[in-house]
Each structure stands twice: as structure tokens, then as C-alpha cells.
Design an enzyme around this catalytic site. Structure first.
Site, PDB file in Angstrom:
ATOM      1  N   GLN A 219     -12.764 -34.565 -13.966  1.00 34.50           N
ATOM      2  CA  GLN A 219     -12.946 -34.055 -12.607  1.00 34.50           C
ATOM      3  C   GLN A 219     -14.275 -34.533 -12.032  1.00 34.50           C
ATOM      4  O   GLN A 219     -14.577 -34.240 -10.876  1.00 34.50           O
ATOM      5  CB  GLN A 219     -12.952 -32.520 -12.625  1.00 34.50           C
ATOM      6  N   PHE A 250      -8.192 -27.906 -14.294  1.00 34.68           N
ATOM      7  CA  PHE A 250      -8.441 -26.462 -14.202  1.00 34.68           C
ATOM      8  C   PHE A 250      -9.895 -26.092 -14.490  1.00 34.68           C
ATOM      9  O   PHE A 250     -10.183 -24.956 -14.845  1.00 34.68           O
ATOM     10  CB  PHE A 250      -7.487 -25.682 -15.118  1.00 34.68           C
ATOM     11  N   GLU A 254     -14.495 -30.747 -16.062  1.00 33.07           N
ATOM     12  CA  GLU A 254     -15.617 -30.891 -15.144  1.00 33.07           C
ATOM     13  C   GLU A 254     -16.844 -31.422 -15.888  1.00 33.07           C
ATOM     14  O   GLU A 254     -17.488 -32.351 -15.439  1.00 33.07           O
ATOM     15  CB  GLU A 254     -15.909 -29.544 -14.505  1.00 33.07           C
ATOM     16  N   ARG A 332     -21.634 -16.924 -10.106  1.00 29.41           N
ATOM     17  CA  ARG A 332     -20.415 -16.720  -9.303  1.00 29.41           C
ATOM     18  C   ARG A 332     -19.733 -15.400  -9.675  1.00 29.41           C
ATOM     19  O   ARG A 332     -19.152 -14.733  -8.818  1.00 29.41           O
ATOM     20  CB  ARG A 332     -19.449 -17.890  -9.431  1.00 29.41           C
ATOM     21  N   ARG A 364     -10.868 -22.393 -13.330  1.00 27.84           N
ATOM     22  CA  ARG A 364     -10.337 -21.857 -12.067  1.00 27.84           C
ATOM     23  C   ARG A 364     -10.925 -20.494 -11.687  1.00 27.84           C
ATOM     24  O   ARG A 364     -10.613 -19.474 -12.306  1.00 27.84           O
ATOM     25  CB  ARG A 364      -8.821 -21.774 -12.175  1.00 27.84           C
ATOM     26  N   THR A 464     -22.097 -23.007  -4.983  1.00 32.54           N
ATOM     27  CA  THR A 464     -23.317 -22.234  -4.740  1.00 32.54           C
ATOM     28  C   THR A 464     -24.564 -23.062  -5.005  1.00 32.54           C
ATOM     29  O   THR A 464     -25.646 -22.700  -4.554  1.00 32.54           O
ATOM     30  CB  THR A 464     -23.336 -20.960  -5.604  1.00 32.54           C
ATOM     31  N   ALA A 533     -14.692 -26.060  -7.404  1.00 29.99           N
ATOM     32  CA  ALA A 533     -15.008 -25.033  -6.408  1.00 29.99           C
ATOM     33  C   ALA A 533     -13.998 -25.051  -5.259  1.00 29.99           C
ATOM     34  O   ALA A 533     -14.329 -24.660  -4.136  1.00 29.99           O
ATOM     35  CB  ALA A 533     -16.443 -25.199  -5.892  1.00 29.99           C
ATOM     36  N   GLU A 735      -8.501 -22.338  -6.101  1.00 31.91           N
ATOM     37  CA  GLU A 735      -8.854 -21.225  -6.980  1.00 31.91           C
ATOM     38  C   GLU A 735      -8.484 -19.833  -6.449  1.00 31.91           C
ATOM     39  O   GLU A 735      -8.082 -18.974  -7.239  1.00 31.91           O
ATOM     40  CB  GLU A 735     -10.362 -21.240  -7.278  1.00 31.91           C
TER      41      GLU A 735
HETATM   42  N1  MTE Z   1      -3.750 -27.432  -9.646  1.00 27.83           N
HETATM   43  C1  MTE Z   1      -3.213 -28.245 -10.582  1.00 27.83           C
HETATM   44  N2  MTE Z   1      -1.922 -28.574 -10.478  1.00 27.83           N
HETATM   45  N3  MTE Z   1      -3.953 -28.714 -11.629  1.00 27.83           N
HETATM   46  C2  MTE Z   1      -5.283 -28.379 -11.786  1.00 27.83           C
HETATM   47  O1  MTE Z   1      -5.926 -28.816 -12.737  1.00 27.83           O
HETATM   48  N4  MTE Z   1      -7.206 -27.120 -10.872  1.00 27.83           N
HETATM   49  C3  MTE Z   1      -7.621 -25.978 -10.054  1.00 27.83           C
HETATM   50  C4  MTE Z   1      -6.990 -26.040  -8.665  1.00 27.83           C
HETATM   51  N5  MTE Z   1      -5.576 -26.292  -8.762  1.00 27.83           N
HETATM   52  C5  MTE Z   1      -5.873 -27.518 -10.808  1.00 27.83           C
HETATM   53  C6  MTE Z   1      -5.049 -27.085  -9.724  1.00 27.83           C
HETATM   54  C7  MTE Z   1      -9.068 -25.888  -9.902  1.00 27.83           C
HETATM   55  S1  MTE Z   1      -9.963 -25.189 -11.134  1.00 27.83           S
HETATM   56  C8  MTE Z   1      -9.706 -26.326  -8.783  1.00 27.83           C
HETATM   57  S2  MTE Z   1     -11.374 -26.131  -8.569  1.00 27.83           S
HETATM   58  C9  MTE Z   1      -8.975 -26.984  -7.688  1.00 27.83           C
HETATM   59  O2  MTE Z   1      -7.591 -27.132  -7.972  1.00 27.83           O
HETATM   60  C10 MTE Z   1      -9.579 -28.355  -7.456  1.00 27.83           C
HETATM   61  O3  MTE Z   1      -8.898 -29.068  -6.504  1.00 27.83           O
HETATM   62  P1  MTE Z   1      -9.113 -28.909  -4.937  1.00 27.83           P
HETATM   63  O4  MTE Z   1     -10.548 -28.633  -4.707  1.00 27.83           O
HETATM   64  O5  MTE Z   1      -8.689 -30.228  -4.419  1.00 27.83           O
HETATM   65  O6  MTE Z   1      -8.230 -27.782  -4.514  1.00 27.83           O
HETATM   66  C1  QUE Z   2     -18.770 -23.365  -8.061  1.00 27.90           C
HETATM   67  C2  QUE Z   2     -18.544 -24.429  -8.857  1.00 27.90           C
HETATM   68  C3  QUE Z   2     -19.626 -25.169  -9.388  1.00 27.90           C
HETATM   69  C4  QUE Z   2     -20.926 -24.768  -9.101  1.00 27.90           C
HETATM   70  C5  QUE Z   2     -21.134 -23.677  -8.295  1.00 27.90           C
HETATM   71  C6  QUE Z   2     -20.061 -22.989  -7.782  1.00 27.90           C
HETATM   72  C7  QUE Z   2     -19.456 -26.313 -10.203  1.00 27.90           C
HETATM   73  C8  QUE Z   2     -20.603 -27.005 -10.665  1.00 27.90           C
HETATM   74  C9  QUE Z   2     -21.876 -26.551 -10.329  1.00 27.90           C
HETATM   75  C10 QUE Z   2     -23.105 -27.206 -10.681  1.00 27.90           C
HETATM   76  C11 QUE Z   2     -24.315 -26.546 -10.535  1.00 27.90           C
HETATM   77  C12 QUE Z   2     -25.510 -27.172 -10.801  1.00 27.90           C
HETATM   78  C13 QUE Z   2     -25.531 -28.498 -11.211  1.00 27.90           C
HETATM   79  C14 QUE Z   2     -24.319 -29.169 -11.357  1.00 27.90           C
HETATM   80  C15 QUE Z   2     -23.128 -28.529 -11.093  1.00 27.90           C
HETATM   81  O1  QUE Z   2     -21.997 -25.450  -9.574  1.00 27.90           O
HETATM   82  O2  QUE Z   2     -18.322 -26.686 -10.486  1.00 27.90           O
HETATM   83  O3  QUE Z   2     -24.342 -30.453 -11.743  1.00 27.90           O
HETATM   84  O4  QUE Z   2     -26.703 -29.129 -11.457  1.00 27.90           O
HETATM   85  O5  QUE Z   2     -20.417 -28.102 -11.416  1.00 27.90           O
HETATM   86  O6  QUE Z   2     -20.253 -21.930  -6.966  1.00 27.90           O
HETATM   87  O7  QUE Z   2     -17.289 -24.816  -9.147  1.00 27.90           O
HETATM   88 MO1  MOS Z   3     -12.390 -25.615 -10.688  1.00 29.24          MO
HETATM   89  S1  MOS Z   3     -12.984 -24.285 -12.112  1.00 29.24           S
HETATM   90  O1  MOS Z   3     -13.873 -25.315  -9.815  1.00 29.24           O
HETATM   91  O2  MOS Z   3     -12.665 -27.034 -11.546  1.00 29.24           O
END
Ligand code: MTE
Ligand code: QUE
Ligand code: MOS
Length: 798
Positions: A219, A250, A254, A332, A364, A464, A533, A735
Site C-alpha cells: 500500500q 486492509f 502499509e 486515532r 481498517r 492525522t 486512512a 474504513e
Molecule cells: N477493500 C478491499 N477490497 N481490499 C482492501 O484491502 N482496504 C481497506 C479499504 N477497503 C481494502 C478495502 C482499507 S484499510 C483502506 S484504508 C481503504 O480501503 C483504502 O483505499 P481507499 O482509500 O482508496 O478507500
Molecule cells: C490514519 C492513517 C495513518 C496515519 C494517521 C491516520 C497512516 C499512516 C500514518 C503515518 C504517520 C506518521 C508517519 C508515517 C505514517 O498516519 O496510515 O509515515 O511518519 O501511515 O490518522 O491511516
Molecule cells: Mo487502511 S488501515 O488505513 O490501510
């Protein structure tokens, strides 16, 4: 016939021009890979043609939770035919640490192991079986150290991976002391395995000048690029990451996709050969982190109506052995410990507990679900102690529209839709009628009990970490009018590429078939944020819109010049362009623009406006907007076995002006089921030595077809544009609907509470597995005094 182009008449062109584009935004265009997913033609990394000479990599994992490594002898590995190289931490040419935000994650264990599953050595061999066999032949000796496996112990000992943090508004001590009622309680919330269909995988091809092309299911391509460069000790411009699609992420890809990529890169660097590392399921489940389990303690003060006066919460996230993203994840959780409710005077403390388990990571909701489960438990406990319907207590605490509308981190909740949405869902699900029917059913049914719960979701949209709220895109139009689209987001099944292509189709007013979706690639769009996010479409959609509008503006200027008309005379519609009274096809204009020496390529960029956050003061506007949802779940519980069946779930979810209702509905359904699975059936079990015992599909149960509610009704809130200037006024969807699953957990507790005439809250930690439900039933049966709560202790007002 095929190269004979029949020219259309102006009348025919005009008729086409006046038709609506059917593949732009707001349309249920099917996922660009839908057919390929079904036929099996979609290419994942393991489907790529193997490079000649390719080495397969396998990592030997620690079987100790905490130990000093006293000896590593790799000589026996080489005795196995087909082994090319064995590496330890000493062989990494550059930096060893691959921590995402702060250090703490050695690529291979360096002198000490901190969890069962930690990679110690990596073997490269002619195939995976050989590599595995060789890895197991190495002699590794340990001196055992004391592990900490329990989050409560870590909290007690202040054994943290990062400092604790506080959100505070008003004087919660005084509010608790003076409130008419007060409850204290605690709750354990379980973790969750991502269970993406495609496990972690990377494949690396060395190129010229010490470069590498890395195919990685991630991701976060830019993060992998940076970490590969760092472990090799080369600049980032030597490394290219290519990512066409993931078989699910999911959140699990990341940060934690980087390990296999870096091991592949180091071995490719040392051998000059292509490499591939794919984690078998059991290894993936043991090696990589999961959703953070949380231990929650609360102390809440409220009045006769159930309205909160004040609250104190201790949210302790079990981070595993290293920080990873736990700083932001526990933040979060704290940001969402209000869910939809005005907390009154609040003190929220977040702790990042260190245990000797795999390093827990994004999943997620990113901590949000855990914070929300905590406050929903509080709502239920208050309702039971007052003898009210939990929905009544929830509604009494909803954020107001003009007052009681500021969060405990001082963001004003604007455009709160929950009052109307709750009313709509109450009506469409016939909540009140079914509540009565269920009470009547339960009164007559000694063994089977029904439960009902309606719970809201409010989820903050934006990273955030404010700097992450940026994205880039790249669009080329070729001379035949075909469009190449690239952006910084990654496709993991969520339909991001389709949505971004719809945005570009809308801007140029061309059919989506004209747009080629391409792999995310760090040499096309650099310095990208993770696709996380839920912001993928918000950020990359806007960046692509920006790129498309730049090119469109050039085309309009060119057409005005070329045809000696004003810019207002040029209009794009449904694959055609009107230049005053004349209709051209899109490709005609593109060809003319090319001969007119117009650049047909552009980058685009977007940064989210308005947001700011001062973490040292725990104040600001971290979220650009909120997404809302509500779910009403009904369950049938067998009080002799603790088993249950989800009977019906009604969902109403807000996605603003949907970019693609079909994809959004799929996201809502999938997220709800994943959330329900987390809170009802997915249970992670470690043995006393810290080994994950639920390390495969035989022992770790994710929801299957038969676990779906018998009747699932999902509706998107209609005719509702996001008032903020998001991409075509849509809202993020990835999410937020995950937390709709909380309704299923609350419905189970409701069914169990019926055994004590709804006057006691059963202590049922998450997940509410049949065993835990049965314990809850036992608690209710043992209660002599129905007014006593098992989960929450009533405190005498001062
Ligand atoms: N949907 C599918 N089919 N597969 C995935 O891995 N990841 C979820 C959500 N929906 C996911 C999913 C998560 S954790 C996030 S943050 C968002 O998709 C990321 O994609 P978006 O920001 O484009 O919605
Ligand atoms: C939601 C998220 C993320 C987040 C904050 C959110 C996330 C993420 C980071 C993050 C924070 C500091 C860093 C960095 C990443 O923050 O996915 O590289 O230095 O990676 O509210 O989903
Ligand atoms: Mo989704 S947990 O922000 O990859």
C-alpha cells in the site's frame, strides 16, 4: 472494413454530443478488474513470469518470544543442494532498521529476538522448498530472556514502545464526582489478522548502475522504495517500485510489505540475481503484525437521562515489540473514543504497550474501531444501569448541531447527519416494533434469545499526520486520443483505480474505455503517501482531476486559437467537443492539438485544505470532514451453547455524492462483515510461550458465506453531497463502514442482557465468541440482584 473509418455527419455527431456520458462520476461502472478477478486473469506478483535464474527467499523465524542469540551457524544450510546464499543481519550492506516512522524493526534479528516469528536468517535457493529446508538446517542457539506477553502487565510496568499521550477537555475529575450516576468498567478488545488473500510478496530484478526494480504487493510504494534504498545504502533514485494490484491489503501492507522487499533486494544486490519472496500463510500470520488488541478502563459520570457529564478513559494498545505505526494508531483510537457522542469533561489517555509479539500495525479503521467499541460499551453499560433502551442513551448523547458539537480535541462537528440518519434507519428497520416483538419473543423463549442494537458511526477523514494528506497524478494523452492514467494510490480491491478513471473520464467527458489504468510506479508519481486512512480516492482523485484539468485547459486554449472562437465556445461532452457550432470527436481535437504543438501530458497535485493539528496541545482540526453511518443488527443466541446467528442487519451509510454506488455498496457490505467478524468470531490465541496458535484458516475463523446475516439491507444516503470541496463532493468509504459491525456485537450483548431483564450488562469481551457469550449467559444467570451489572461497577455519588 477495419481500417476504413466511416465519417459521421454533423447531425450524427451532434446527437452523440448531446447524450450523457455513462462512465463518469456517480455511475456504477464495474471494477476495472472485475472480469479478470473472476476469470483468474488478473496478474498478481506470484503470477508474473519468473525471471531466469531467479532465487526464492525464505526467512527462518524465531521460536522464542524473547531471547539473546548466542550462536548462528549457517554452514549446514549450504550442505543442501540448490542453496545460493544465506544472510544474517551482518550481511545487510546499508541500514539494518526498517522502522516506518521511528526505528525499532531490524530487517533480520540483531543479537536479540523479541517475538516468535521474527526473521533471523534468510536463505536464497532454487525454489521455496529448498530454501525452507535449508533455513531449518541452520543451527541457532539462544539464551532465554523473560518475555512480556500480557497487555495488562505491560501497562502496569509502563513497558511502552512510545510515550503515552492525553486528550483533555474540562475537569473530568470534578465532573465525575458531581454527576448523579457513575460507572466504572473495563474491557478487552481482541486483535485481528488481516487475512488478505494474497500474502506478503515481493520480487526484485537488479538493473544497471546498482539499480533495482521491485515488484511489491504494498500500500506504500514510496516507503518501500525508501527502505530498500536504505538497506542497500543507495539513493532512492536507484530504486523503482512497481505495484499493479494487491490481493487485499486492509492496512497489513502499509508498512509490513517492506520486509520481504528488502530481503529480496539485499540478496539480489549480493548475488546479482533476480529474487522472489512469498510468505506462506502460516509464516505470514506469525511474522507480521495485526490489528492492535486493546485493554480499556473507563470511569463515567452521567445523569438520569443517560447523558454524559464526564469521562476518563485509559486506552492501552498492545503494540507488539516495536512502534511501527502505533503512535498514530493509538492517537486515532483516542480521537474516536467519542464516536458520535459529546463526552462532556473528558480525559482520554492513550498508552502504547510493548509486548513480545509481532509488531501490530494498520488495520481498517487504524485504532478508531477500538476507541469506538470502548464508548459503545459505555453506552450499553449506562443503559443497563438506568434500565433504558441503549438507543435512547445513544441518541441522548449525540453531538448537537449548534451546541454540544465540539470534540474533546476541539474540532467542531459540522454537518452532523446522525440525527436524521438514525431516524431514517429506525423507521426503515422498524426498530421500535421489532424491539417489542423481541421482548415478547424472549419472554416466551427460555433457551433461544434475540437481541437488537442500533449503533452509529462517525469517522474522521484525513491522515492525522497532516503532511500525509497530499497526492500526485500523471496523465498522458497519446495522438490517437487514448489516455494513460497514473496516480500515487494503490489498488487493493477497493476500486480506487476505477474511481480515479471515472474522475478523468468526467473531466474530459470521454468513455472510461479510452483510459488505460496503469500500475502504481515510483518513477511516474514520486513521494506518495500510503493508500490508507480511506483517503485514496479523495487525494488521488483530486490530483488526477487537477492533471486532467490542466490538459483540458490547454486544449480549450488551443481550440479557441485554432478556430478563432472564444474559450466559452469550446465544450467537452460525451466523447466529443463542440467548437461554437461544429462538433469534433475527442481524437480529432487531440490530433489537431498535437500538430499545434500542445503538450498532452501533465502531472497533477492535491493537498487537503483547512486541516491542522497541534499534537502538543492535542487541539486542532485533524479531520477535513466526518463520514457517518448507522447499523441495526438483530441476532439469535442459543443460551445453552453460546452460539448465535445474525438474522438481519439494516445499514444506512453516508458516502456524500457517491463516485460509484456499486463499488461503495460493496465496500459497505465488505467492511460491515469484516467488522462483525472482528467482534464476534475472529480470535487470536497465543500459547504461554508467545507462539501464535491460530496461524491458519483451520484455527482462525473469518466470516464465511454462512455467517452473513440472513437478511442484509444496505442503503447509501441519497442526494447528499459532501459540503466540503472533495472530489465531486464524494466522501471516503474504505474504513468507516467497518465500525458498523459494532451493532452485531451490541446485539449479542443485548440478547444476553435479556436474561437479567436488561438490567445488567454482561461482561463479554471482544470477540464475542460462543465461549464468551456462554460465560456472559452464566453471569446473568448467577445474578441474584438483576440491577447489579457484571461488566461495570456502580460507584456511589460523592
Ligand atoms: N477493500 C478491499 N477490497 N481490499 C482492501 O484491502 N482496504 C481497506 C479499504 N477497503 C481494502 C478495502 C482499507 S484499510 C483502506 S484504508 C481503504 O480501503 C483504502 O483505499 P481507499 O482509500 O482508496 O478507500
Ligand atoms: C490514519 C492513517 C495513518 C496515519 C494517521 C491516520 C497512516 C499512516 C500514518 C503515518 C504517520 C506518521 C508517519 C508515517 C505514517 O498516519 O496510515 O509515515 O511518519 O501511515 O490518522 O491511516
Ligand atoms: Mo487502511 S488501515 O488505513 O490501510
Amino acid at each position: 472494413m477495419s481500417n476504413h473509418i466511416v465519417k459521421k455527419t454533423q447531425e450524427e455527431l451532434t446527437a452523440l454530443f448531446h447524450q450523457d456520458l455513462t462512465t463518469g462520476v456517480g455511475r456504477s461502472v464495474k471494477h476495472d478488474s472485475a472480469d479478470k478477478h473472476v476469470s483468474g486473469e488478473a496478474t498478481y506478483i506470484d503470477d508474473r513470469l519468473e525471471f531466469p535464474n531467479q532465487l526464492h527467499v525464505y526467512a527462518r523465524m524465531s521460536d522464542r518470544a524473547h531471547a539473546r542469540i548466542t550462536k548462528i551457524d549457517t554452514a549446514p544450510c549450504y550442505a543442501i543442494e540448490g542453496v545460493t546464499l544465506v544472510i544474517t543481519s551482518k550481511d545487510v550492506p546499508g541500514q539494518l532498521d526498517i522502522g516506518a516512522v521511528v526505528p525499532g524493526d531490524p530487517l533480520l534479528a540483531d543479537g536479540i529476538v523479541e517475538y516468535v516469528g521474527q526473521p533471523i536468517i534468510a536463505v536464497a535457493a532454487k525454489d521455496l522448498d529448498t530454501a525452507r529446508k535449508a533455513a531449518m538446517a541452520a543451527i541457532i542457539e539462544f539464551e532465554e530472556l523473560e518475555p512480556i506477553l500480557d497487555v495488562e502487565e505491560a501497562l502496569r510496568k509502563k513497558h511502552f514502545v512510545l510515550d503515552s499521550h492525553q486528550h483533555k477537555r474540562g475537569d473530568s475529575v470534578n465532573a465525575l464526582a458531581s454527576a448523579p450516576h457513575r460507572l466504572q468498567g473495563k474491557l478487552h478488545i481482541g486483535g485481528q489478522e488481516h487475512f488478505y488473500l494474497e500474502t506478503q510478496i515481493s520480487s526484485v530484478m537488479p538493473t544497471e548502475d546498482g539499480g533495482m526494480i521491485v515488484y511489491c504487493s504494498t500500500q506504500n510504494p514510496t516507503e518501500v522504495q525508501k527502505l530498500v534504498a536504505e538497506v542497500l545504502g543507495v539513493p532512492m533514485n536507484k530504486i523503482v517500485i512497481d505495484m499493479r494490484r494487491m490481493g487485499g491489503g486492509f492496512g497489513g501492507k502499509e508498512t509490513q510489505a517492506a520486509g520481504p522487499a528488502c530481503l529480496c533486494a539485499v540478496i539480489a544486490h549480493l548475488t546479482g540475481r533476480p529474487t522472489k519472496m512469498r510468505l506462506p500463510r502460516v509464516e505470514d500470520m506469525q511474522m507480521t503484525g495485526k490489528r492492535h488488541p486493546f485493554f480499556v478502563q473507563y470511569d463515567v459520570g452521567f445523569d438520569d437521562s443517560g447523558r454524559l457529564h464526564g469521562i476518563q478513559m485509559e486506552l492501552a494498545g498492545n503494540c507488539g515489540y516495536s512502534p511501527d505505526l502505533s503512535g498514530s494508531i493509538v492517537d486515532r483510537a483516542m480521537f474516536h473514543s467519542d464516536n458520535a457522542y459529546y463526552l462532556g469533561d473528558a480525559t482520554i489517555n492513550g498508552h502504547r504497550c510493548k509486548t513480545n509479539t509481532a509488531s501490530n500495525t494498520a488495520y481498517r479503521g487504524f485504532g478508531g474501531p477500538q476507541g469506538m467499541v470502548a464508548i459503545e460499551e459505555v453506552m450499553d453499560a449506562i443503559a443497563r444501569s438506568l434500565g433504558k433502551d441503549p438507543l435512547e442513551v445513544r441518541k441522548a448523547n449525540y453531538y448537537g448541531k449548534t451546541e454540544r458539537n465540539v470534540t474533546h480535541y476541539y474540532q467542531t462537528v459540522e454537518d452532523n447527519l446522525l440525527e436524521e440518519m438514525t431516524a431514517d434507519l429506525e423507521a426503515s428497520s422498524e426498530y421500535a416494533k421489532r424491539r417489542e416483538e423481541i421482548r415478547a419473543f424472549n419472554a416466551k423463549s427460555p433457551v433461544l434469545k434475540k437481541g437488537l442494537a442500533l449503533t452509529p458511526v462517525k469517522f474522521g477523514i484525513s491522515f492525522t499526520a497532516t503532511f500525509l494528506n497530499q497526492a500526485g497524478a500523471l496523465i498522458h494523452i497519446y495522438t490517437d486520443g487514448s489516455i494513460h492514467l497514473n496516480h500515487g494510490g494503490t489498488e487493493m480491491g477497493q476500486g480506487l483505480n476505477t474511481k480515479v478513471a471515472q474522475v478523468v473520464a468526467e473531466v474530459f467527458q470521454v468513455d472510461i474505455e479510452r483510459i488505460q489504468i496503469t500500475a502504481t510506479n515510483t518513477d511516474k508519481v514520486p513521494n506518495t503517501s500510503p493508500t490508507a486512512a480511506s483517503s485514496g480516492a479523495d487525494l488521488n482523485g483530486k490530483a488526477a482531476q487537477n492533471a486532467a484539468e490542466i490538459i483540458k485547459k490547454r486544449l480549450i486554449e488551443f481550440a479557441a486559437r485554432h478556430y478563432k472562437v472564444t474559450e466559452e465556445d469550446v465544450e467537452f461532452r460525451n466523447g466529443h467537443v463542440r467548437v461554437r457550432d461544429q462538433i469534433l470527436t475527442f481524437e480529432e481535437l487531440i490530433q489537431q492539438a498535437y500538430f499545434g504543438q500542445v503538450s498532452l501530458s501533465s502531472t497533477g497535485f492535491y493537498r487537503t485544505p483547512k486541516i491542522f493539528y497541534d499534537r502538543s496541545q492535542a487541539r486542532g482540526r485533524p479531520f477535513y470532514y466526518y463520514a457517518y453511518g448507522a447499523a441495526c443488527a438483530e441476532v439469535l443466541v442459543d443460551t445453552l451453547t453460546g452460539e448465535y446467528k445474525m438474522l438481519r442487519t439494516d445499514i444506512l451509510h453516508d458516502v456524500g455524492a457517491s463516485l460509484n454506488p456499486a463499488i461503495d455498496t460493496g465496500q459497505v457490505e465488505g467492511a460491515f462483515v469484516q467488522g462483525m467478524g472482528w467482534l464476534t468470531m475472529e480470535e487470536l490465541v497465543w500459547n504461554a510461550k508467545g507462539k501464535l496458535m491460530t496461524n491458519g484458516p483451520a484455527s482462525y475463523k473469518i466470516p464465511a458465506v454462512a455467517d452473513m446475516p440472513l437478511d442484509l439491507r444496505v442503503k447509501l444516503v441519497e442526494n447528499r453531497k459532501n459540503p466540503e470541496d472533495t472530489v465531486f463532493h464524494s466522501k471516503a468509504v474504505g474504513e468507516p463502514p467497518f465500525m458498523l459491525g459494532i451493532a452485531a456485537w451490541c446485539a449479542i450483548k443485548d440478547a444476553v442482557a435479556s436474561l437479567a431483564d436488561y438490567r445488567a450488562q454482561p461482561a463479554i469481551d471482544a470477540p464475542a465468541t460462543p465461549e464468551r457469550v456462554l460465560w456472559g449467559v452464566e453471569q446473568m444467570k448467577r445474578l441474584q440482584q438483576p440491577a447489579k451489572s457484571a461488566a461495570a461497577v456502580e460507584v456511589e455519588p460523592a
